[in-house]
Design a protein around this motif. Sequence first.
Motif, short mmCIF file in Angstrom:
data_model
loop_
_atom_site.label_atom_id
_atom_site.label_comp_id
_atom_site.label_asym_id
_atom_site.label_seq_id
_atom_site.Cartn_x
_atom_site.Cartn_y
_atom_site.Cartn_z
N PRO A 95 0.84 -1.20 0.00
CA PRO A 95 0.00 0.00 0.00
C PRO A 95 0.87 1.25 0.00
N THR A 96 0.70 2.08 -1.00
CA THR A 96 1.55 3.26 -1.19
C THR A 96 1.54 4.16 0.03
N LYS A 97 0.37 4.31 0.67
CA LYS A 97 0.27 5.25 1.79
C LYS A 97 1.11 4.83 2.99
N PHE A 98 1.56 3.55 3.04
CA PHE A 98 2.37 3.09 4.17
C PHE A 98 3.85 3.04 3.84
N LEU A 99 4.23 3.43 2.64
CA LEU A 99 5.63 3.35 2.23
C LEU A 99 6.36 4.66 2.51
N PRO A 100 7.63 4.56 2.93
CA PRO A 100 8.43 5.77 3.05
C PRO A 100 8.74 6.30 1.66
N THR A 101 8.86 7.60 1.52
CA THR A 101 9.18 8.18 0.22
C THR A 101 10.62 8.67 0.23
N PRO A 102 11.26 8.68 -0.93
CA PRO A 102 10.80 8.15 -2.21
C PRO A 102 10.84 6.62 -2.21
N THR A 103 10.10 6.02 -3.13
CA THR A 103 9.98 4.56 -3.15
C THR A 103 10.90 3.88 -4.16
N GLN A 104 11.54 4.63 -5.07
CA GLN A 104 12.29 3.99 -6.16
C GLN A 104 13.51 3.20 -5.69
N ASP A 105 14.06 3.45 -4.51
CA ASP A 105 15.23 2.73 -4.05
C ASP A 105 14.90 1.63 -3.05
N LEU A 106 13.61 1.34 -2.87
CA LEU A 106 13.20 0.29 -1.94
C LEU A 106 13.24 -1.07 -2.62
N PHE A 107 13.55 -2.11 -1.86
CA PHE A 107 13.49 -3.48 -2.37
C PHE A 107 13.35 -4.44 -1.19
N PHE A 108 12.99 -5.67 -1.49
CA PHE A 108 12.86 -6.72 -0.49
C PHE A 108 13.89 -7.81 -0.72
N ILE A 109 14.36 -8.40 0.39
CA ILE A 109 15.08 -9.67 0.35
C ILE A 109 14.59 -10.49 1.54
N LYS A 110 14.85 -11.80 1.49
CA LYS A 110 14.56 -12.66 2.64
C LYS A 110 15.85 -12.94 3.37
N ALA A 111 15.77 -12.90 4.69
CA ALA A 111 16.94 -13.20 5.51
C ALA A 111 17.27 -14.68 5.42
N LYS A 112 18.56 -14.96 5.44
CA LYS A 112 19.03 -16.35 5.40
C LYS A 112 20.07 -16.55 6.49
N GLY A 113 19.94 -17.60 7.26
CA GLY A 113 20.89 -17.88 8.32
C GLY A 113 20.42 -17.36 9.66
N TYR A 165 34.62 1.72 12.08
CA TYR A 165 33.34 1.02 11.98
C TYR A 165 33.57 -0.46 11.79
N ARG A 166 32.58 -1.25 12.24
CA ARG A 166 32.60 -2.69 12.05
C ARG A 166 31.17 -3.17 11.84
N LEU A 167 31.05 -4.37 11.32
CA LEU A 167 29.75 -4.97 11.08
C LEU A 167 29.58 -6.13 12.04
N VAL A 168 28.47 -6.08 12.77
CA VAL A 168 28.27 -6.96 13.91
C VAL A 168 27.02 -7.80 13.71
N SER A 169 27.09 -9.07 14.10
CA SER A 169 25.91 -9.93 14.14
C SER A 169 25.20 -9.73 15.46
N ASP A 170 23.88 -9.83 15.47
CA ASP A 170 23.15 -9.77 16.74
C ASP A 170 23.36 -11.07 17.52
N ASN A 171 23.67 -12.16 16.82
CA ASN A 171 23.98 -13.44 17.44
C ASN A 171 25.48 -13.45 17.76
N LYS A 172 25.87 -12.64 18.78
CA LYS A 172 27.29 -12.40 19.08
C LYS A 172 28.01 -13.64 19.60
N ALA A 173 27.26 -14.55 20.21
CA ALA A 173 27.89 -15.75 20.76
C ALA A 173 28.43 -16.66 19.65
N LYS A 174 27.87 -16.57 18.49
CA LYS A 174 28.24 -17.48 17.40
C LYS A 174 29.07 -16.82 16.29
N TYR A 175 28.92 -15.49 16.12
CA TYR A 175 29.57 -14.81 14.99
C TYR A 175 30.42 -13.63 15.46
#
Length: 194
Positions: A95-113, A165-175
Amino acid sequence: MLSAKQKQILELVQQNPQITLAELAKAVGLKSVSTVHVHIRKLIKENFLERNGHALIATHRPVDEFTPIPFYGFAQCGDTDIFAEENIVDYVNMPTKFLPTPTQDLFFIKAKGDSMEPSISEGDLLMLRKTSELPPVGSVVLCRREDGLKIKRLGQYNTENGPAYRLVSDNKAKYEPFPADESVQILAKLVRMN
């Protein structure tokens, strides 16, 4: 769900019901008339168009209340351009009314792992926005490393030379975290989870 090309074709048919498939292909930048025919069949199936002899007639079903957002499947590995049109698996109509603008750079992916559990679980649908700037610390980002695409949280720590800067997993015990250095490209920032 209508793709951007299908919306273009629908608008052109609304303007000129006698437009030919060849004219449609040229107008929307497609090389193949058969590809236009596939889009037309989809528009007819979704009740946006109907045939009247050789003419196509728009049914005036509203299309502007929804925006199609590209879905790229699971985070893909390798050096290919994730945002290439041929990597789009489907579109998710939002629904367009619930999307942040602008919309042209939005996309979906599914999380894996499980690296982002408990915040993000495998199979969660993530809406992201492409970015060329460094997002705020604490943001969940999609980044590319040599070993593929990763979903991580942007962190900051202090060094003798100042903040880094660094990139951190929320699952800190494993990653373990890894530095956000020149070997890492931040592609997008999480907007919402569906």
